[in-house]
Design an enzyme around this catalytic site. Structure first.
Site, PDB file in Angstrom:
ATOM      1  N   GLY A  23      -3.163 -20.755  -5.269  1.00 60.04           N
ATOM      2  CA  GLY A  23      -2.200 -21.631  -4.619  1.00 60.04           C
ATOM      3  C   GLY A  23      -0.934 -20.840  -4.353  1.00 60.04           C
ATOM      4  O   GLY A  23       0.075 -21.360  -3.888  1.00 60.04           O
ATOM      5  N   GLY A  35      -0.757  -9.563  -9.602  1.00 59.59           N
ATOM      6  CA  GLY A  35      -1.768  -9.626  -8.547  1.00 59.59           C
ATOM      7  C   GLY A  35      -1.368  -8.912  -7.279  1.00 59.59           C
ATOM      8  O   GLY A  35      -2.034  -7.970  -6.843  1.00 59.59           O
ATOM      9  N   ILE A  76      10.485  -9.162  -1.021  1.00 55.48           N
ATOM     10  CA  ILE A  76       9.757 -10.431  -0.943  1.00 55.48           C
ATOM     11  C   ILE A  76       8.792 -10.361   0.237  1.00 55.48           C
ATOM     12  O   ILE A  76       9.202 -10.140   1.381  1.00 55.48           O
ATOM     13  CB  ILE A  76      10.752 -11.608  -0.790  1.00 55.48           C
ATOM     14  CG1 ILE A  76      11.649 -11.710  -2.036  1.00 55.48           C
ATOM     15  CG2 ILE A  76      10.017 -12.921  -0.526  1.00 55.48           C
ATOM     16  CD1 ILE A  76      10.929 -11.972  -3.347  1.00 55.48           C
ATOM     17  N   THR A  94       6.024 -18.511   0.838  1.00 53.17           N
ATOM     18  CA  THR A  94       5.189 -18.650  -0.354  1.00 53.17           C
ATOM     19  C   THR A  94       5.955 -18.215  -1.605  1.00 53.17           C
ATOM     20  O   THR A  94       5.735 -18.746  -2.691  1.00 53.17           O
ATOM     21  CB  THR A  94       3.881 -17.847  -0.206  1.00 53.17           C
ATOM     22  OG1 THR A  94       4.202 -16.499   0.096  1.00 53.17           O
ATOM     23  CG2 THR A  94       3.011 -18.422   0.897  1.00 53.17           C
ATOM     24  N   LYS A 144       8.020  -6.938  -6.662  1.00 52.87           N
ATOM     25  CA  LYS A 144       7.815  -7.261  -8.072  1.00 52.87           C
ATOM     26  C   LYS A 144       7.076  -8.596  -8.120  1.00 52.87           C
ATOM     27  O   LYS A 144       7.083  -9.350  -7.160  1.00 52.87           O
ATOM     28  CB  LYS A 144       9.156  -7.391  -8.791  1.00 52.87           C
ATOM     29  CG  LYS A 144       9.969  -6.084  -8.829  1.00 52.87           C
ATOM     30  CD  LYS A 144      11.297  -6.273  -9.543  1.00 52.87           C
ATOM     31  CE  LYS A 144      12.054  -4.949  -9.639  1.00 52.87           C
ATOM     32  NZ  LYS A 144      13.393  -5.109 -10.272  1.00 52.87           N
ATOM     33  N   GLY A 145       6.464  -8.891  -9.249  1.00 54.34           N
ATOM     34  CA  GLY A 145       5.756 -10.172  -9.372  1.00 54.34           C
ATOM     35  C   GLY A 145       6.730 -11.327  -9.394  1.00 54.34           C
ATOM     36  O   GLY A 145       7.845 -11.220  -9.907  1.00 54.34           O
ATOM     37  N   GLY A 178       5.319 -14.784  -9.844  1.00 55.86           N
ATOM     38  CA  GLY A 178       4.623 -15.990 -10.295  1.00 55.86           C
ATOM     39  C   GLY A 178       5.206 -16.573 -11.569  1.00 55.86           C
ATOM     40  O   GLY A 178       5.069 -17.766 -11.830  1.00 55.86           O
ATOM     41  N   GLU A 179       5.842 -15.735 -12.384  1.00 53.50           N
ATOM     42  CA  GLU A 179       6.251 -16.197 -13.706  1.00 53.50           C
ATOM     43  C   GLU A 179       7.755 -16.195 -13.949  1.00 53.50           C
ATOM     44  O   GLU A 179       8.252 -16.999 -14.735  1.00 53.50           O
ATOM     45  CB  GLU A 179       5.510 -15.365 -14.761  1.00 53.50           C
ATOM     46  CG  GLU A 179       4.019 -15.678 -14.677  1.00 53.50           C
ATOM     47  CD  GLU A 179       3.105 -14.756 -15.457  1.00 53.50           C
ATOM     48  OE1 GLU A 179       2.687 -15.143 -16.539  1.00 53.50           O
ATOM     49  OE2 GLU A 179       2.813 -13.655 -14.966  1.00 53.50           O
TER      50      GLU A 179
HETATM   51 MO1  MOS Z   1      -0.252 -15.776 -16.063  1.00 57.02          MO
HETATM   52  S1  MOS Z   1       0.116 -16.805 -17.816  1.00 57.02           S
HETATM   53  O1  MOS Z   1      -0.059 -14.169 -16.619  1.00 57.02           O
HETATM   54  O2  MOS Z   1      -1.913 -16.079 -15.800  1.00 57.02           O
END
Ligand code: MOS
Length: 699
Positions: A467, A509, A586, A591, A658-659, A661-662
Site C-alpha cells: 500500500g 525496500g 523523495i 505516496t 532514505k526509507g 515507511g517508519e
Molecule cells: Mo517494518 S516493522 O520494518 O515491517
C-alpha cells in the site's frame, strides 16, 4: 559515494498505478485468489496459556456434512524443520501461549469450517503460567543481541557519577503497552500442492516479502526453494505483522497437503491475529539524564525491560534511539527480557525506535521544563557532531533543520512555557514537540531484470507493495535509469517467479530494490543502448554499500502537536499534528506524504488509544478486536500534516533516498504526551494518554 541518478520521473507525484484496480475491486488479495474448487481451513486456538493437549474430540462434528478433515497434533504432518518454534505447527501437544494453534478444520465452506472448529473439543493438562512483565522480576536476562543484530548493552563514561555530580538530573520510568498491528487486510494464505514432481507448493500469501516466505516455508517443509512459489501482488497493510511468515502460513500448506488436489484458503479472523501474527512488546524504560544549567547533557541513559515468548526470542531494540540522538560524554543503554507464556512478539512499525523514542523524548521535555529552556532549543543544544557512540560522521543529519522548519510552520515562537494556563471554551490547550529518528538501511541482496518487449520496458523484481507505492515508484526509478518516459515502463512485482527481492521491512525496500533496478537498467543501457530490440534483457543486483561502514545514516524528523483536553471530562483531542522530515530524496511526493501521514496517524493512535489488555489470569488479550482495541479513525486525525526538507545524501543509494515507511510513527506519541502535559500540567509517563490518567492525576 554513489553515482546519483539524474531525475525526471523521480520526484514527480505520479498517481498510484495500482489505484484504479483497487478502487474497482479488481485487485486480487491473497484470499481473493481464484482457484478451482477451494476448501477452507479454520484453526482451533488454545484456550489455556500453558500446558499440553491431552485429547482432541471431533465427535461433535458428526452429522456436519462437508467437513473434510481435522488436523490435530497427533495426526498432523511431521515438518522437516521445527527449529523455529513459532512455525512448528501441530508438532506436539504442548501449549506455550493462549491462542496457539492446537487443531484445524478443513471444510467445504468458510462458515462450515468455522462452525466445526467451534465444535472441536480440546482437553488440556494445564500448567501454571506466568504472563506478567515487571522490572523487578528475578529472571530478567540479557539477550545476546537485539533486533536485528545490535549489541544488547552499550555505554561510555560513568553515568552514575554524572547523576551524582550534575546540577540538574532526571530519573524517571516510562512505559509503553503491548500493541497489536491491525492492517486492514487480515492475514490470509491460499495454498495449493501440485501433484507433479516431488511436490510443488504455490502460496498466495499476504506478505511483505514473497521470497523470504519462500525461503522460510521451503525450509520448514524440507523442499528446495524452487519447489515453492509465493505470489502476492497486493497487500492491505503489513506494518511488520506480515514481515515474517507466521504459523498460519505453515498451517495452510499443511492443510492443503491433507486434502490432495484441493486448494485451501485460510483467512485469519481479526481476533485470531491477536495471538498469531506478532505484536509490539510492552516496554518499561528507565531514563536518566544529567545536565548542566545551560541544558548540555552530561549523561543520557536508558535501561529497558521488555518481554518475549518462552518458545522464541524476539528482543526489541528499544534503546537504539538513545544511542544516536544526543551528545553526552556519559552514556548507557541496556535491554533485559522476561521470557513469558505469551504469544511471540515481533515487528510493528519501527520496532525499537518507535517505543524507544517515547521515554527519551518525554524525558527531554521534562528536563526542558526543569531547566526553563525551550524544548526545541534544548534539543538543538545537544546536537552531536558525529554519531555519539560509533564516532562515525553522519552521512546527513538534519534534525535541527526539521526542528527549526517545524517550529516555523507550526507557529511555535512565543509559546508560553507554563503548563495548564491556556483554556478555550472549556478545553485546556497545549503544544508539544519531539524528534524522530530511523536508521537508513539498504539490504545487500536483491536482483532486478529489465527486458524490452512489445515496444516497452518490462522491469521484474519480486518486491512488495504494502500500500506504500512500490508499483509506481519503481517505475519512476527505472524510467530515469533507462532515460525513458515512465509511461514506457511496466513494473512486475510480487511473485517468486521474479528475481529475488528482500523483505519490505526496516524501511529498506525502496533503497534496496531501487538500487537493483538502477543496476539492471544501467546494465541494459550499456549492453543495448537507447534503441533496444524486442527480447533484449539484462539484470542487475544490489551489493554491499561500502559507505554503510564509513557513515552513520539515519532519517530524522521533528513532530509538533497541539492537544486539547476537556477540563471536565478529560477527553483528549489532537487538532494539529505537524511533522517535518529529512529523509533524503523523495521519490514520489504523493505516496511519500501518504506514508508519513500514515505513520504519524499510527503514532497518534498509539498516543491516545492503542493498548492490548492481557488478562494475567488467562493469558488472553481480552480486547482482541476493533470494537475494543481502539485505533485512530478519520475523526481523530483531522489535522495531520507532513513536510520534508530537500535533502541530498550521496552515501546511500543511486536515488539518494532514505526509507520513509517508519520514521513517521517515531516520536509522535511523545509529542502528543508532551503537549498533553503542556495543556494540563499532568505528566503522563505511561501510554496511552487517556482521560482517566489526566483526571485522576489531576485530582
Ligand atoms: Mo517494518 S516493522 O520494518 O515491517
Amino acid at each position: 559515494m554513489t553515482e546519483l541518478l539524474d531525475t525526471r520521473a523521480v520526484g514527480t507525484d505520479l498517481p498510484r498505478r495500482d489505484g484504479p484496480a483497487k478502487v474497482a475491486g479488481a485487485a486480487t488479495y491473497a484470499n481473493d485468489t481464484h482457484v478451482d474448487h477451494p476448501v477452507y481451513c479454520h484453526p482451533v486456538l488454545a484456550a489455556v496459556p500453558r500446558g499440553r493437549v491431552t485429547s482432541v474430540d471431533t465427535g461433535g462434528l458428526r452429522g456436519l456434512d462437508g467437513v473434510l478433515t481435522v488436523l490435530t497434533p497427533e495426526y498432523g504432518e511431521r515438518l522437516a524443520s521445527t527449529e523455529d518454534a513459532e512455525l512448528a505447527v501441530l508438532q506436539d501437544g504442548r501449549v506455550a501461549f493462549r491462542g496457539q494453534v492446537v487443531a484445524a478444520v478443513v471444510a467445504d465452506t468458510p462458515e462450515l469450517a468455522r462452525q466445526a472448529a467451534d465444535l472441536v473439543r480440546v482437553d488440556y493438562e494445564r500448567q501454571p503460567h506466568d504472563v506478567t512483565l515487571s522490572a523487578d522480576r528475578p529472571d530478567l536476562y540479557a539477550p545476546d543481541k537485539v533486533n536485528p543484530a545490535y549489541p544488547t548493552d552499550t555505554g561510555a563514561g560513568d553515568v552514575d557519577a554524572a547523576m551524582r555530580d550534575a546540577p540538574v538530573t532526571l530519573d524517571q520510568t516510562y512505559t509503553t503497552p503491548m500493541l497489536h498491528n491491525n492492517p486492514l487486510e487480515p492475514h490470509a494464505t491460499t495454498a495449493l500442492w501440485e501433484p507433479e514432481g516431488p511436490g510443488h507448493l504455490t502460496l498466495w500469501d499476504s506478505t511483505q516479502g514473497v521470497h523470504p516466505v519462500r525461503e522460510t516455508i521451503s525450509t520448514v517443509f524440507g523442499l528446495r526453494a524452487q519447489q515453492v512459489r509465493v505470489v502476492c501482488p497486493f497487500v492491505g497493510g503489513g506494518f511488520g505483522a506480515k514481515g515474517t511468515a507466521h504459523a498460519h502460513v505453515v498451517l495452510a500448506a499443511m492443510a492443503a497437503r491433507a486434502v490432495p488436489g484441493r486448494p485451501v484458503k485460510l483467512a485469519l479472523t481479526r481476533q485470531q491475529m491477536y495471538s498469531l501474527t506478532g505484536y509490539r512488546t510492552p516496554t518499561i524504560q528507565r531514563m536518566r539524564l544529567a545536565a548542566d544549567p545551560d541544558g548540555r547533557l552530561r549523561a543520557i541513559a536508558i535501561d529497558v525491560v521488555e518481554q518475549t515468548s518462552r518458545i522464541k526470542e524476539f528482543a526489541e531494540q528499544t534503546g537504539l534511539p538513545t544511542r544516536v540522538m544526543y551528545a553526552a560524554p556519559n552514556r548507557r543503554t541496556t535491554h533485559r527480557l522476561a521470557a513469558l507464556d505469551v504469544p511471540v512478539p515481533s515487528w510493528m512499525r519501527a520496532p525499537g525506535e518507535c517505543p524507544g523514542m517515547f521515554g527519551p523524548e518525554v524525558a527531554m521535555d521534562e528536563l526542558a521544563a526543569a531547566l526553563g529552556i525551550d524544548p526545541v532549543e534544548l534539543r538543538v543544544r545537544n546536537e552531536p557532531e558525529v554519531a555519539p557512540e560509533s564516532g562515525l560522521p553522519f552521512s546527513s543529519r538534519n534534525v535541527v533543520g526539521c526542528l527549526r522548519e517545524g517550529a516555523e510552520r507550526f507557529g511555535w515562537a512565543g509559546r508560553d512555557p507554563r503548563p495548564g494556563v491556556r483554556a478555550e471554551d472549556g478545553w485546556l490547550v497545549g503544544t508539544g514537540v519531539a524528534a524522530s529518528v530511523y536508521p537508513t538501511f539498504r539490504q545487500s541482496r536483491s536482483t532486478a531484470t529489465v527486458r524490452f518487449a512489445g515496444g516497452r520496458y518490462v522491469v521484474e523484481i519480486g518486491a512488495a507493495d504494502l500500500g506504500t507505492g512500490t508499483w509506481t515508484t519503481l517505475a519512476q526509478i527505472a524510467a530515469d535509469a533507462l532515460g525513458a518516459p515512465v509511461e514506457g515502463v511496466e513494473v512486475r512485482i510480487g511473485d517468486t517467479e521474479q528475481p529475488f527481492a528482500s523483505v519490505a521491512g526496516g524501511s529498506s525496500g525502496m533503497a534496496t530494490w531501487g538500487s537493483a533496478v538502477v543496476e539492471a537498467a544501467r546494465a541494459f543501457r550499456d549492453k543495448f543502448g537507447a534503441d533496444p530490440s524486442d527480447g533484449d534483457e539484462a539484470d542487475g543486483s544490489v551489493g554491499e554499500n561500502p559507505d554503510a561502514k564509513r557513515y552513520a545514516s539515519y532519517a530524522f524528523g521533528a513532530q509538533f502537536a497541539e492537544v486539547r483536553v476537556h477540563a471536565d471530562t478529560g477527553e483528549v483531542r489532537v487538532p494539529r499534528l505537524l511533522g517535518v522530515f529529512a529523509a533524503g530524496r523523495i521519490i514520489n511526493p504523493r505516496t511519500a506524504r501518504s506514508q508519513l501521514i500514515g505513520g504519524m496517524t499510527m503514532g497518534l493512535s498509539m498516543a491516545l488509544h492503542e493498548q492490548s489488555v492481557l488478562d494475567p489470569r488467562t493469558g488472553h488479550v481480552v480486547n482482541h478486536d476493533l470494537a475494543e482495541y481502539h485505533v485512530a479513525c478519520c475523526a481523530d486525525a483531522t489535522g495531520v500534516q507532513a513536510h520534508w526538507l530537500d535533502e541530498h545524501d550521496p552515501h546511500l543509494n543511486p536515488m539518494g533516498s532514505k526509507g520513509i515507511g517508519e520514521i513517521g510513527i517515531v516520536g509522535t506519541a511523545a509529542a502528543v504526551a508532551n503537549a498533553a502535559y503542556h495543556a494540563t500540567g499532568v505528566r503522563v509517563r505511561d501510554l496511552p494518554v487517556t482521560a482517566d490518567k489526566l483526571l485522576v492525576s489531576a485530582g
